[in-house]
Design an enzyme around this catalytic site. Structure first.
Site, PDB file in Angstrom:
ATOM      1  CD  GLU A 127      -2.875  -0.970   2.523  1.00 52.43           C
ATOM      2  OE1 GLU A 127      -2.765  -0.110   3.654  1.00 52.43           O
ATOM      3  OE2 GLU A 127      -3.804  -2.135   2.581  1.00 52.43           O
ATOM      4  N   PRO A 128       0.486   2.159  -0.342  1.00 51.13           N
ATOM      5  CG  PRO A 128      -0.673   4.159  -1.555  1.00 51.13           C
ATOM      6  CD  PRO A 128      -1.393   2.225  -0.926  1.00 51.13           C
ATOM      7  N   GLY A 131       5.051  -0.928   3.207  1.00 52.76           N
ATOM      8  CA  GLY A 131       5.391  -1.913   2.059  1.00 52.76           C
ATOM      9  C   GLY A 131       6.105  -2.973   3.174  1.00 52.76           C
ATOM     10  CB  THR A 158       3.164  -6.834 -10.954  1.00 51.03           C
ATOM     11  OG1 THR A 158       4.090  -6.497 -10.268  1.00 51.03           O
ATOM     12  CG2 THR A 158       3.898  -7.708 -12.285  1.00 51.03           C
ATOM     13  CB  ILE A 335      33.308  -5.388 -20.381  1.00 51.80           C
ATOM     14  CG1 ILE A 335      33.695  -6.412 -19.133  1.00 51.80           C
ATOM     15  CG2 ILE A 335      33.469  -6.053 -21.581  1.00 51.80           C
ATOM     16  CD1 ILE A 335      33.469  -6.988 -18.783  1.00 51.80           C
ATOM     17  CG  HIS A 336      29.041  -3.444 -22.838  1.00 52.39           C
ATOM     18  ND1 HIS A 336      28.778  -4.453 -22.885  1.00 52.39           N
ATOM     19  CD2 HIS A 336      28.292  -4.189 -24.205  1.00 52.39           C
ATOM     20  CE1 HIS A 336      28.016  -6.357 -23.389  1.00 52.39           C
ATOM     21  NE2 HIS A 336      27.902  -5.397 -23.961  1.00 52.39           N
ATOM     22  CD  GLU A 361       7.721 -11.998  -5.476  1.00 57.77           C
ATOM     23  OE1 GLU A 361       7.561 -12.743  -4.054  1.00 57.77           O
ATOM     24  OE2 GLU A 361       7.212 -12.222  -5.888  1.00 57.77           O
TER      25      GLU A 361
HETATM   26  C1  FAD Z   1       7.710  -2.643 -10.407  1.00 59.80           C
HETATM   27  C2  FAD Z   1       7.474  -2.758  -8.618  1.00 59.80           C
HETATM   28  C3  FAD Z   1       6.360  -3.917  -8.787  1.00 59.80           C
HETATM   29  C4  FAD Z   1       6.153  -4.800  -7.324  1.00 59.80           C
HETATM   30  N1  FAD Z   1       4.524  -5.298  -7.518  1.00 59.80           N
HETATM   31  C5  FAD Z   1       3.975  -5.632  -6.643  1.00 59.80           C
HETATM   32  C6  FAD Z   1       2.995  -6.634  -6.829  1.00 59.80           C
HETATM   33  O1  FAD Z   1       2.426  -7.404  -7.679  1.00 59.80           O
HETATM   34  N2  FAD Z   1       2.333  -6.707  -5.832  1.00 59.80           N
HETATM   35  C7  FAD Z   1       2.852  -5.976  -4.202  1.00 59.80           C
HETATM   36  O2  FAD Z   1       2.679  -6.428  -3.289  1.00 59.80           O
HETATM   37  N3  FAD Z   1       3.767  -4.789  -4.281  1.00 59.80           N
HETATM   38  C8  FAD Z   1       4.354  -4.896  -5.150  1.00 59.80           C
HETATM   39  N4  FAD Z   1       5.731  -4.389  -5.183  1.00 59.80           N
HETATM   40  C9  FAD Z   1       6.011  -3.739  -3.993  1.00 59.80           C
HETATM   41  C10 FAD Z   1       7.317  -3.883  -2.950  1.00 59.80           C
HETATM   42  O3  FAD Z   1       7.039  -5.079  -3.326  1.00 59.80           O
HETATM   43  C11 FAD Z   1       8.156  -3.228  -2.795  1.00 59.80           C
HETATM   44  O4  FAD Z   1       8.361  -1.639  -3.175  1.00 59.80           O
HETATM   45  C12 FAD Z   1       9.099  -3.211  -1.451  1.00 59.80           C
HETATM   46  O5  FAD Z   1       8.710  -4.152  -0.559  1.00 59.80           O
HETATM   47  C13 FAD Z   1       9.087  -2.377  -0.825  1.00 59.80           C
HETATM   48  O6  FAD Z   1       8.274  -1.345   0.054  1.00 59.80           O
HETATM   49  P1  FAD Z   1       8.385  -0.030   0.374  1.00 59.80           P
HETATM   50  O7  FAD Z   1       8.448   0.697  -1.796  1.00 59.80           O
HETATM   51  O8  FAD Z   1       7.370   0.642   0.750  1.00 59.80           O
HETATM   52  O9  FAD Z   1       9.545   0.968   0.312  1.00 59.80           O
HETATM   53  P2  FAD Z   1       9.665   1.028   2.364  1.00 59.80           P
HETATM   54  O10 FAD Z   1       9.599  -0.565   3.183  1.00 59.80           O
HETATM   55  O11 FAD Z   1       9.242   2.054   2.654  1.00 59.80           O
HETATM   56  O12 FAD Z   1      11.259   1.295   2.327  1.00 59.80           O
HETATM   57  C14 FAD Z   1      12.219   2.098   1.928  1.00 59.80           C
HETATM   58  C15 FAD Z   1      13.302   1.791   2.697  1.00 59.80           C
HETATM   59  O13 FAD Z   1      13.662   1.402   4.098  1.00 59.80           O
HETATM   60  C16 FAD Z   1      14.248   0.120   3.956  1.00 59.80           C
HETATM   61  N5  FAD Z   1      13.587  -1.003   5.688  1.00 59.80           N
HETATM   62  C17 FAD Z   1      12.185  -0.538   5.675  1.00 59.80           C
HETATM   63  N6  FAD Z   1      12.184  -0.749   6.558  1.00 59.80           N
HETATM   64  C18 FAD Z   1      12.930  -1.589   7.259  1.00 59.80           C
HETATM   65  C19 FAD Z   1      13.905  -1.571   8.238  1.00 59.80           C
HETATM   66  N7  FAD Z   1      13.066  -1.961   9.519  1.00 59.80           N
HETATM   67  N8  FAD Z   1      15.663  -1.640   8.450  1.00 59.80           N
HETATM   68  C20 FAD Z   1      16.063  -1.660   7.591  1.00 59.80           C
HETATM   69  N9  FAD Z   1      15.615  -1.175   6.938  1.00 59.80           N
HETATM   70  C21 FAD Z   1      14.576  -1.179   6.377  1.00 59.80           C
HETATM   71  C22 FAD Z   1      14.173  -0.729   2.899  1.00 59.80           C
HETATM   72  O14 FAD Z   1      15.045  -1.303   3.001  1.00 59.80           O
HETATM   73  C23 FAD Z   1      14.326   0.153   1.572  1.00 59.80           C
HETATM   74  O15 FAD Z   1      15.979   0.727   1.745  1.00 59.80           O
HETATM   75  C24 FAD Z   1       5.764  -3.918  -6.399  1.00 59.80           C
HETATM   76  C25 FAD Z   1       7.139  -2.850  -6.783  1.00 59.80           C
HETATM   77  C26 FAD Z   1       7.641  -2.142  -7.540  1.00 59.80           C
HETATM   78  C27 FAD Z   1       8.292  -0.900  -7.775  1.00 59.80           C
END
Ligand code: FAD
Length: 377
Positions: A127-128, A131, A158, A335-336, A361
């Site tokens: 969700e927004p 994550g 996706t 390399i390219h 994931e």
């Molecule tokens: C192209 C694309 C396709 C996707 N497809 C799907 C899909 O089909 N279904 C679905 O449900 N989701 C999907 N996602 C979502 C994806 O799984 C999430 O983007 C991912 O889990 C990370 O969540 P976030 O983007 O909210 O990042 P955030 O959770 O906000 O993380 C931001 C940063 O903080 C770090 N962080 C967060 N918590 C901690 C912690 N406790 N300790 C250390 N570091 C931390 C993270 O590692 C990251 O570097 C997709 C995303 C993209 C970009």
């Protein structure tokens, strides 16, 4: 111990590799540039029986094992990540929850069309504002007059908005501290799908934001027992990580293939750059790490196929191949030289397609959290 693949697994590798080279490769650059979903290739993949590889034949799938599935995803990614993630998200995230947790009635309703590739499915967890902290979802579903009335939103989903998408399984709060998964058919009133999102990589894949406004879904679309949503999506993510890890190996292998061919052809200082030891060492490191990554992926798949615990192995494979593919695309582009920075050279697409493998994931950090938990920390 036996490192041999079965005849069926070898045959599948050859079939997918040939399809990737003859059918995907000629289109990959154009699909990426135009950010166009590969409908024509999905139809061909469906004909080849590759849209439901690990789903049993009785439900329209190919009935193959997880190792075979990983091999297929690896070979597709070697050529193009957008096509590979379309297959992987449809299979591991879209179809698998219904196969694993659905009632017989739900399986009969959804699987034959999904596993045969006539329709696509998606899984909406993110969700927004939720994550990595997936337990913090806010989308709610309230049972009213025989329907789950859903309100909330999902981000980055996706395969959710293609012309052939049939449903998305969403995770929602169905009570205080109670999470459940619900299958939402596309075109349900109150379910809105954003236009395709524009991305750095995976540009030909379909990524959408979803909104649910008093969206009424039949009560029978609840997946498994009420309140099991958290356990269900953890299991789904464990399995999904094997396919994303297979993408890491495939992408690294593709980057290596391109670097090797280029290094043999490109002449500087009067000889092919492949004759310089610095280039040879870069290729030697890549080849070694790819082999290591592949063993991790196949081991995780093998454990899953034997019904053994595979969560740790899958997280390790996902983490390692994410990092490995990052190093591989970087070394290959180096390399390219300047040509690698140009759109006409496929390595530039592979370079852009790589980064998400360390985010989707579960980010690298989340994999480390999962691994640390398995270590008892
Ligand atoms: C192209 C694309 C396709 C996707 N497809 C799907 C899909 O089909 N279904 C679905 O449900 N989701 C999907 N996602 C979502 C994806 O799984 C999430 O983007 C991912 O889990 C990370 O969540 P976030 O983007 O909210 O990042 P955030 O959770 O906000 O993380 C931001 C940063 O903080 C770090 N962080 C967060 N918590 C901690 C912690 N406790 N300790 C250390 N570091 C931390 C993270 O590692 C990251 O570097 C997709 C995303 C993209 C970009």
């Amino acid at each position: 111990m036996n490192f041999d693949l079965t005849d069926e697994q070898e045959l599948l590798r050859r079939t997918v590799s040939e399809f990737a080279v003859t059918r995907v490769l000629p289109l990959a650059e154009e699909l990426d540039r135009e950010q166009r979903f590969p409908y024509e290739l999905v139809a061909e993949l469906a004909e080849l029986g590759l849209m439901g590889i690990p789903i049993p034949e009785e439900y329209g799938g190919a009935g193959a094992d997880t190792v075979s599935y990983a091999i297929a995803i690896e070979e597709l990614t070697r050529i193009d990540s957008s096509v590979a993630i379309t297959v992987a998200a449809h299979t591991s995230l879209g179809t698998m929850p219904i196969y694993l947790f659905g009632t017989e009635e739900q399986k009969q309703e959804w699987l034959p069309r999904l596993a045969s590739g006539q329709g696509l499915a998606a899984f909406g967890l993110t969700e927004p504002s939720s994550g990595s902290d997936a337990a913090a979802i806010r989308t709610r579903a309230e049972l009213k007059d025989g329907s789950w009335v859903v309100n909330g939103s999902k981000m980055f989903i996706t395969n959710a908005g293609t012309d052939i998408t049939e449903c998305v399984t969403i995770t929602a709060l169905t009570g205080e501290g109670e999470t459940s998964n619900i299958i939402v058919p596309n075109r349900t009133p109150g379910y809105e799908i954003s236009p395709p999102m524009h991305k750095l990589g995976w540009r030909a894949s379909d990524t959408r934001e979803l909104a649910f406004k008093d969206c009424a879904v039949p009560e029978r679309n609840l997946l498994g027992p009420r309140g099991q949503g958290f356990h269900q999506f953890m299991e789904i993510l464990d399995g999904g990580r094997i396919s994303v890890a297979a993408m890491g190996v495939g992408l690294a292998q593709g980057a290596y293939d391109l670097a090797l061919a280029y290094a043999k052809e490109r002449q500087q200082f009067g000889r092919p750059i492949a004759t310089f030891q610095a280039i040879q060492f870069a290729l030697a490191d890549m080849a070694t790490e790819i082999d290591a990554g592949r063993q991790l992926v196949y081991r995780a798949a093998w454990l899953k196929d034997r019904g053994k615990p595979f969560g740790l192995a899958a997280a390790q494979a996902k983490l390692y191949t994410g990092l490995l593919s990052n190093r591989a695309v970087n070394a290959s582009l180096q390399i390219h030289g300047g040509y690698g920075f140009m759109d006409e050279f496929p390595i530039s697409r592979l370079y852009r397609d790589q980064k998400i493998l360390e985010i989707g994931e579960g980010t690298n950090e989340v994999q480390r959290m999962v691994i640390a938990k398995h270590l008892g920390l």
